[in-house]
Design a protein around this motif. Sequence first.
Motif, short mmCIF file in Angstrom:
data_model
loop_
_atom_site.label_atom_id
_atom_site.label_comp_id
_atom_site.label_asym_id
_atom_site.label_seq_id
_atom_site.Cartn_x
_atom_site.Cartn_y
_atom_site.Cartn_z
N VAL A 89 6.32 14.81 14.70
CA VAL A 89 6.24 15.43 13.31
C VAL A 89 5.81 14.28 12.44
O VAL A 89 6.77 13.34 11.95
CB VAL A 89 7.50 15.82 12.96
CG1 VAL A 89 7.39 16.35 11.58
CG2 VAL A 89 8.10 17.05 13.82
N GLY A 90 4.50 14.12 12.23
CA GLY A 90 4.17 12.88 11.28
C GLY A 90 3.96 11.47 11.97
O GLY A 90 4.26 11.54 13.09
N ASP A 91 4.19 10.76 11.15
CA ASP A 91 4.28 9.27 11.96
C ASP A 91 5.46 8.65 12.28
O ASP A 91 5.69 8.08 13.07
CB ASP A 91 3.77 8.16 10.85
CG ASP A 91 2.19 8.40 10.57
OD1 ASP A 91 1.26 8.52 11.30
OD2 ASP A 91 1.77 8.55 9.43
N GLU A 92 6.63 9.24 11.69
CA GLU A 92 8.00 9.05 11.83
C GLU A 92 8.74 10.28 11.45
O GLU A 92 8.37 10.95 10.23
CB GLU A 92 8.45 7.64 11.68
CG GLU A 92 8.40 7.52 9.93
CD GLU A 92 8.54 5.97 9.72
OE1 GLU A 92 9.68 5.38 10.37
OE2 GLU A 92 8.09 5.61 8.61
N THR A 138 4.23 11.07 6.87
CA THR A 138 2.72 11.03 7.11
C THR A 138 2.09 10.06 6.43
O THR A 138 1.96 10.65 5.16
CB THR A 138 2.26 12.43 7.20
OG1 THR A 138 0.87 12.54 7.88
CG2 THR A 138 2.44 13.15 5.99
N GLU A 139 1.54 8.95 6.96
CA GLU A 139 0.84 8.19 5.86
C GLU A 139 1.56 7.96 4.65
O GLU A 139 2.82 7.37 4.60
CB GLU A 139 -0.54 8.56 5.54
CG GLU A 139 -1.40 8.55 6.72
CD GLU A 139 -1.92 7.17 7.47
OE1 GLU A 139 -1.60 6.14 6.44
OE2 GLU A 139 -2.37 6.93 8.50
N ASN A 140 0.91 8.13 3.48
CA ASN A 140 1.58 7.84 2.26
C ASN A 140 2.57 8.89 1.50
O ASN A 140 2.61 8.89 0.33
CB ASN A 140 0.76 7.23 1.20
CG ASN A 140 -0.54 8.22 1.04
OD1 ASN A 140 -1.06 8.85 1.89
ND2 ASN A 140 -0.66 8.71 -0.26
N VAL A 141 2.88 9.87 2.55
CA VAL A 141 3.72 11.11 1.78
C VAL A 141 4.98 11.31 2.72
O VAL A 141 5.01 11.05 3.90
CB VAL A 141 2.94 12.59 1.93
CG1 VAL A 141 3.65 13.67 1.54
CG2 VAL A 141 1.44 12.44 1.24
N ASP A 157 0.66 -1.17 0.09
CA ASP A 157 0.07 -0.14 0.00
C ASP A 157 0.76 1.33 -0.10
O ASP A 157 2.09 1.20 -0.04
CB ASP A 157 -0.72 0.08 1.12
CG ASP A 157 -0.35 -0.06 2.43
OD1 ASP A 157 0.90 0.46 2.60
OD2 ASP A 157 -0.91 -0.57 3.45
N GLY A 158 0.10 2.37 -0.03
CA GLY A 158 1.09 3.50 -0.23
C GLY A 158 1.85 3.99 0.94
O GLY A 158 2.97 4.57 0.77
#
Length: 256
Positions: free
Chosen positions: A184-187, A211-214, A151-152
């Motif tokens: 800051v985002g997911d990681e 952040t997710e797929n970005v 997935d993305g």
Amino acid sequence: MHRTAPRLARVLACAVVPVMLVVSGCSSDSGSDSGSDSAKKPGSGQTGASAGTQDSGAALATPEASKSREILPAKYAKLPAACQAVSGKTVGALVPSVKDKDGASSRTSDSMSRAGCSWNGLDDKGVKGSQYRWLDVAFQRYESEAALGSDGAERAKENYTKELSKARAAEGARDLKTAPLSGVGDEAQTVSYGLRKTDADFSYVTVVSRTENVVVSLTYNGTGYAGAKGPSVADLAKDAVAAAKEAVGSVARANK
């Protein structure tokens, strides 16, 4: 005597045939047990038919065992306008005497997947020297790919690692340090170092986050000219992290 003669003839015949035939055909008076005897022994050879049957059975089980999971659509379907991802107030604070407050957009052939913007400025303080600053932000978005089985977010995670490696591989970097970053985002991680160029000592800070797929990469650097003292890495890092938070937040806002 009628039974003994045939039996003796059979024994004599078996005595002159190869050993393998003796095992398979002459080990018993009766032919009914020859096949079952080899089947029971672990070391006995398998016929091509039986081996093929087992192989085909394993092949049939493989697709079932490796059945692919459902690939969900990527969370973020578009990117923010890169030159608006960091507020004008923040740009003005981080890049004094900014040349173009609206920023310079990066060229891209696919604005849905890549975007970027940069700002720079030279603050001339006369006899006190000058301060130069550069701020750059880049976005990379990844779609889910059923054909690839990922997935993305998974694809973005892979590229996040690559972007970190690129930041760490800066040629001529001195005192390079990497540190994890939360909030800051997911990681996210910061990569900081010093670099000598254009006859000046620059300080560099890059914040790479996902952040997710970005994946969002923000670089902030600067130096002092004409005798002016340049910024410390610690000072740049504080400002870079604040700007990175804005950039990451702009992704969610763009997808509302």
